[in-house]
Design a protein around this motif. Structure first.
Motif, mmCIF file in Angstrom:
data_model
loop_
_atom_site.group_PDB
_atom_site.id
_atom_site.type_symbol
_atom_site.label_atom_id
_atom_site.label_comp_id
_atom_site.label_asym_id
_atom_site.label_seq_id
_atom_site.Cartn_x
_atom_site.Cartn_y
_atom_site.Cartn_z
ATOM 1 N N ASN A 1 0.825 -1.211 0.000
ATOM 2 C CA ASN A 1 0.000 0.000 0.000
ATOM 3 C C ASN A 1 0.857 1.259 0.000
ATOM 4 O O ASN A 1 0.549 2.226 -0.711
ATOM 5 N N SER A 2 1.923 1.251 0.778
ATOM 6 C CA SER A 2 2.776 2.433 0.823
ATOM 7 C C SER A 2 3.485 2.656 -0.511
ATOM 8 O O SER A 2 3.651 3.798 -0.954
ATOM 9 N N ILE A 3 3.874 1.585 -1.174
ATOM 10 C CA ILE A 3 4.503 1.715 -2.491
ATOM 11 C C ILE A 3 3.494 2.257 -3.500
ATOM 12 O O ILE A 3 3.821 3.132 -4.310
ATOM 13 N N LEU A 4 2.264 1.766 -3.444
ATOM 14 C CA LEU A 4 1.237 2.257 -4.357
ATOM 15 C C LEU A 4 0.934 3.733 -4.111
ATOM 16 O O LEU A 4 0.732 4.501 -5.059
ATOM 17 N N ILE A 5 0.917 4.143 -2.865
ATOM 18 C CA ILE A 5 0.684 5.554 -2.532
ATOM 19 C C ILE A 5 1.827 6.415 -3.051
ATOM 20 O O ILE A 5 1.600 7.488 -3.629
ATOM 21 N N MET A 6 3.047 5.953 -2.890
ATOM 22 C CA MET A 6 4.196 6.708 -3.391
ATOM 23 C C MET A 6 4.141 6.824 -4.914
ATOM 24 O O MET A 6 4.396 7.897 -5.473
ATOM 25 N N ILE A 7 3.792 5.749 -5.595
ATOM 26 C CA ILE A 7 3.667 5.784 -7.053
ATOM 27 C C ILE A 7 2.554 6.749 -7.454
ATOM 28 O O ILE A 7 2.687 7.495 -8.429
ATOM 29 N N GLY A 8 1.486 6.753 -6.703
ATOM 30 C CA GLY A 8 0.381 7.682 -6.976
ATOM 31 C C GLY A 8 0.822 9.124 -6.840
ATOM 32 O O GLY A 8 0.465 9.973 -7.664
ATOM 33 N N PHE A 9 1.593 9.445 -5.800
ATOM 34 C CA PHE A 9 2.082 10.812 -5.610
ATOM 35 C C PHE A 9 3.024 11.218 -6.744
ATOM 36 O O PHE A 9 2.961 12.342 -7.246
ATOM 37 N N VAL A 10 3.884 10.319 -7.152
ATOM 38 C CA VAL A 10 4.802 10.621 -8.258
ATOM 39 C C VAL A 10 4.012 10.853 -9.540
ATOM 40 O O VAL A 10 4.288 11.798 -10.290
ATOM 41 N N ALA A 11 3.022 10.015 -9.796
ATOM 42 C CA ALA A 11 2.200 10.175 -10.997
ATOM 43 C C ALA A 11 1.436 11.501 -10.954
ATOM 44 O O ALA A 11 1.354 12.209 -11.963
ATOM 45 N N ALA A 12 0.898 11.848 -9.800
ATOM 46 C CA ALA A 12 0.174 13.109 -9.663
ATOM 47 C C ALA A 12 1.111 14.294 -9.892
ATOM 48 O O ALA A 12 0.740 15.277 -10.550
ATOM 49 N N ALA A 13 2.323 14.223 -9.373
ATOM 50 C CA ALA A 13 3.293 15.303 -9.576
ATOM 51 C C ALA A 13 3.642 15.446 -11.052
ATOM 52 O O ALA A 13 3.740 16.563 -11.572
ATOM 53 N N LEU A 14 3.807 14.325 -11.748
ATOM 54 C CA LEU A 14 4.107 14.370 -13.175
ATOM 55 C C LEU A 14 2.956 14.978 -13.967
ATOM 56 O O LEU A 14 3.166 15.779 -14.882
ATOM 57 N N VAL A 15 1.736 14.620 -13.605
ATOM 58 C CA VAL A 15 0.572 15.179 -14.291
ATOM 59 C C VAL A 15 0.488 16.684 -14.061
ATOM 60 O O VAL A 15 0.229 17.457 -14.993
ATOM 61 N N PHE B 1 1.088 22.283 -16.188
ATOM 62 C CA PHE B 1 1.708 23.609 -16.159
ATOM 63 C C PHE B 1 2.529 23.855 -17.421
ATOM 64 O O PHE B 1 2.557 24.971 -17.946
ATOM 65 N N SER B 2 3.168 22.827 -17.936
ATOM 66 C CA SER B 2 3.916 22.968 -19.178
ATOM 67 C C SER B 2 2.971 23.299 -20.335
ATOM 68 O O SER B 2 3.262 24.172 -21.156
#
Length: 62
Positions: free
Chosen positions: A8-22, A27-28
């Motif tokens: 679950n913690s790995i999935l949450i971290m991946i979710g945060f990274v994906a959200a940051a990329l989006v 903004f670009s």
């Protein structure tokens, strides 16, 4: 840490990274859109000036 919690913690971290990329991508795109709009207004002004020159030259020729 239990395997489920670790997963679950790995999935949450991946979710945060994906959200940051989006967010960075959005903004670009917004900055690119602002550049295009600025160029569009410049081109519209150039077109207006060119059409007025062509009309006045046509009147002189006639």
């Amino acid at each position: 840490m239990e395997p489920v919690q670790k997963k679950n913690s790995i999935l949450i971290m991946i979710g945060f990274v994906a959200a940051a990329l989006v967010i960075m991508y959005v903004f670009s795109l917004r900055s690119q859109l602002q550049e295009v709009r600025a160029n569009q207004s410049t081109y519209e002004e150039q077109i207006k000036s060119l059409t007025s020159i062509q009309n006045s030259d046509a009147l002189k020729t006639n």
